[in-house]
Design an enzyme around this catalytic site. Structure first.
Site, short mmCIF file in Angstrom:
data_model
loop_
_atom_site.label_atom_id
_atom_site.label_comp_id
_atom_site.label_asym_id
_atom_site.label_seq_id
_atom_site.Cartn_x
_atom_site.Cartn_y
_atom_site.Cartn_z
N GLU A 9 -6.13 -8.31 -0.08
CA GLU A 9 -6.55 -8.33 1.34
C GLU A 9 -8.03 -8.00 1.37
O GLU A 9 -8.49 -7.14 0.63
CB GLU A 9 -5.84 -7.22 2.13
CG GLU A 9 -4.35 -7.36 2.21
CD GLU A 9 -3.72 -6.22 3.02
OE1 GLU A 9 -4.45 -5.45 3.68
OE2 GLU A 9 -2.48 -6.11 2.99
N GLU B 11 0.82 -1.23 0.00
CA GLU B 11 0.00 0.00 0.00
C GLU B 11 0.85 1.27 0.00
O GLU B 11 0.84 2.04 0.97
CB GLU B 11 -0.96 0.01 1.19
CG GLU B 11 -1.97 -1.11 1.16
CD GLU B 11 -3.00 -1.06 2.29
OE1 GLU B 11 -2.76 -0.35 3.28
OE2 GLU B 11 -4.03 -1.71 2.16
C1 GLA Z 1 -3.96 -2.63 5.40
C2 GLA Z 1 -2.62 -3.33 5.44
C3 GLA Z 1 -2.63 -4.59 6.23
C4 GLA Z 1 -3.48 -4.45 7.49
C5 GLA Z 1 -4.86 -4.03 7.11
C6 GLA Z 1 -5.79 -3.94 8.30
O1 GLA Z 1 -4.71 -2.88 4.28
O2 GLA Z 1 -2.10 -3.59 4.16
O3 GLA Z 1 -1.31 -4.92 6.57
O4 GLA Z 1 -2.89 -3.51 8.33
O5 GLA Z 1 -4.80 -2.77 6.50
O6 GLA Z 1 -7.10 -3.61 7.92
#
Ligand code: GLA
Ligand code: ZN
Length: 658
Positions: free
Chosen positions: A294, A145
């Site tokens: 994710e 991210e």
């Molecule tokens: C982000 C991160 C993850 C985690 C999630 C929690 O998307 O990439 O590592 O911290 O948030 O919601």
């Protein structure tokens, strides 16, 4: 091309090795086919500068592989270790306030720091050499991210060099930015600041290009170390954050194999008409299927109220993602570490090491993914409708909203929702992408216009396409300066109208035509028919501020073999639907009306046939009438006529041949 994958983010480094076998046994029980490992594990992989410890990771990858679970490896650069920050403090980012980012969270890096690049290359190179040719590692995720913007002196100097490269001379820069205004003229590159807060619009826009370039360079450094070690079948991706807007995602996805994104609801529940746009946006980054790297298993830990998704909701969400082009879905995360910042986040396994109630829902999804993986193999999303997304236009509008409620993404989504409510596949693509495959193109608030862009739209309409221009179109050039023309700039020739003036609205104003009697919210543009043109007037404003009274609000103009709609109103929901339905009818695009909350989406199988995902996004039972006898690939049953859908029910159907 890979089969539909189902997985989790797994952090074996959080647990003693004696636990791993049990975790993997449970993953198998949940039909997990892929685990993402390694992102954030820098200090476990390189505990001391230049000394690597990959034995544990190799062991975990092998144990997973023995259980039939493939690995996606993340490069750990979003979590630079303490020794790095200590030895090379310039690797730490500087915040807007001038304060240096503190160690102890993540993404605390300066994306342009040479020391950080060196350290990143070293760890990526070492990982690549060790795992690049592993048959168990099917793909890689770079960093995690991308998001941090740095304001340090080094970044400022790099920004100035970037400007020099872009503008060549200060005269050019001064001219494009109208720097005579407020004595902003620059006589030395070193005088130019990184913009903090409101600033010269030209400077603000080009700084976003610089942030894009910074991440592009950082990403390229990792790719240079990684790619030489990878066989051709092994892919590289990055997990983006949907509408996150600090950089241009089209540029950043150019050098990776496909895009991924991380989908969280946070507080509340799914609103599929809005989230569909984000899936379609991510698919549109490379005009390819994507991975949901994710997603939320129940609840998050970082929102206002971290409510759980209703039972069944995550399953509906999973198929919603697949229906929009996801080829994989991974829950974040398998189990929360006992310590660390995310103790309360949703997971499949609880603090005692046992299954949470959500585990069973995940298991069902995993089992169903396996069931239809062969059917869906190689399938794609096809669309005849495109929504154009333009970061420059968005940024420019975000810098100067002129109405605090006017939001580019919300405006684009307003158009998307009316299309999605009719179950049309939509591609959300770059405003610079080719338009050959489309019949209808909607360009919401395409504020930034240049000749190339205008020519492309012109050619599209010329050959018979239908183009929709909305409010705030054709106002600026690529440097964020006003065009010395009325809106919509050179598109006026196509539109048959020009905008004589624009109004930021305190209250909705009436707008009416044969299709609807409604209102325009937030914004209104007074259209004037150009001499010698005769567009059809579809709606006019009613009495309001005097300037808008009885003026043209929406016009439809024939051009070449196609048509251009100019929509000078930001319509209320019902009117927006009525207008959209008319546009779809005019274009003879097939709509599929469903009860509220029911989504129907086709993916095109390799044999060219559509498979439909029918999803009830509500908790209430609903009935869908099928136009033909349908075979449901989840239940193995054939249905015809009315099909009952319990709350959050899903069916994956193809037409039954008689
Ligand atoms: C982000 C991160 C993850 C985690 C999630 C929690 O998307 O990439 O590592 O911290 O948030 O919601
Ligand atoms: Zn910096």
């Amino acid at each position: 091309m890979q089969k539909l994958q189902f997985g989790v983010a797994y952090y074996p480094e959080h647990w003693p090795q004696e636990r791993w076998a049990e975790d993997i046994r449970l993953m198998q029980a949940a039909h997990v086919t892929v685990a993402r490992l390694g992102e954030f594990a820098w200090s476990s992989m390189e505990p001391v500068e230049g000394q690597f410890n990959f034995a544990w990771l190799e062991k975990a990858i092998e144990m997973l592989a023995e259980a039939g679970i493939a690995t996606v490896l993340g490069t750990p650069t979003a979590a630079p270790p303490a020794w790095l920050a200590q030895k090379y403090p310039t690797t730490l980012a500087t915040e807007e306030t001038g304060r240096q980012a503190q160690f102890g969270n993540r993404c605390h890096y300066c994306v342009n720091s040479p020391e950080f690049h060196t350290a990143s290359r070293r760890i990526v190179q070492a990982m690549a050499a060790r795992f690049g040719s592993s048959p168990h590692v099917i793909g890689w995720q770079l960093d995690n991210e991308y998001n941090r913007v740095c304001y340090c002196d080094h970044c400022r100097a790099e920004f100035q060099a970037f400007l020099r490269e872009r503008y060549g001379t200060l005269d050019e820069l001064n001219r494009h930015w109208s720097t005579a205004y407020w004595s902003q003229s620059y006589s030395d590159w070193a005088q130019i600041p990184i913009p903090i807060g409101p600033h010269n619009p030209g400077l603000m826009l080009v700084f976003r290009h610089f942030v894009t370039r910074s991440y592009q360079n950082f990403q390229q450094a990792q790719l240079d170390e990684l790619r030489p070690h990878l066989p051709p079948s092994v892919w590289v991706t990055h997990n983006f954050m949907g509408w996150f807007g600090a950089f241009d995602h089209y540029t950043l996805t150019r050098d990776i194999d496909f895009a991924s994104w991380d989908w969280y609801i946070g507080t509340g529940h799914i609103d599929y008409l809005t989230t569909g746009a984000i899936h379609d946006l991510t698919r549109g980054f490379k005009q390819k299927n994507f991975w949901l790297m994710e997603t939320q298993p129940g609840n998050v830990n970082w929102s206002k109220t971290n409510n759980v998704l209703n039972r069944g909701e995550a399953r509906a969400m999973a198929w919603h993602a697949v229906a929009h082009g996801a080829d994989a879905l991974l829950y974040w995360q398998w189990r929360s570490a006992l310590g660390g910042q995310e103790q309360y986040h949703g997971s499949l396994i609880d603090q005692s090491g046992r299954q949470r109630p959500f585990f069973d829902e995940a298991k069902r999804i995993g089992q169903e993914f396996a069931q239809v993986a062969d059917l869906l193999f190689g399938s794609i999303i096809q669309s005849k409708v495109a929504l154009l997304n333009c970061y420059d236009s968005r940024w420019s509008l975000e810098f100067q909203r002129h109405n605090s409620e006017f939001d580019y993404v919300r405006h684009l989504t307003h158009w998307y929702r009316a299309l999605a409510a009719r179950n049309l596949n939509v591609d959300v693509i770059s405003a610079d992408a080719a338009l050959d495959q489309y019949e209808l193109v909607i360009a919401p608030a395409l504020l930034v216009l240049d000749e190339a862009r205008a020519e492309k739209l012109k050619a599209f309409v010329q050959r018979g396409g239908r183009l929709v221009l909305t409010v705030r179109t054709g106002m600026k050039d690529r440097h964020n300066a006003l065009l010395p023309q009325r809106q919509p700039g050179t598109l006026a020739e196509l539109a048959g109208v020009e905008v004589v003036d624009y109004y930021s609205l305190l209250e909705p104003v009436p707008v009416a035509g044969e299709l609807f009697q409604g209102t325009s919210q937030l914004w209104a543009e007074r259209l004037q028919i150009l001499d010698g043109q005769s567009p059809v007037v579809l709606a006019c404003f009613g009495a309001s501020n005097g300037w808008l009274d009885d003026q043209v609000a929406i016009a439809l103009n024939p051009y070449g073999n196609g048509f251009v709609y100019t929509v000078g109103a930001y319509l209320d929901v019902a009117s927006q639907q009525a207008l959209t339905d008319q546009i779809l009818n005019d274009a003879r695009l097939e709509m599929f009306e469903t009860p509220p909350g029911i989504e129907v989406r086709p993916r095109t199988l390799v044999n060219g046939e559509p498979v439909y995902f029918i999803i009830n996004h509500t908790r209430l039972p609903q009935t869908v009438s099928l136009p033909w006898a349908a075979f449901d690939h989840l239940t193995g049953k054939i249905s015809a006529g009315e099909m009952e859908f319990a709350g959050y029910a899903v069916a994956i159907v193809t037409r039954q041949k008689d």
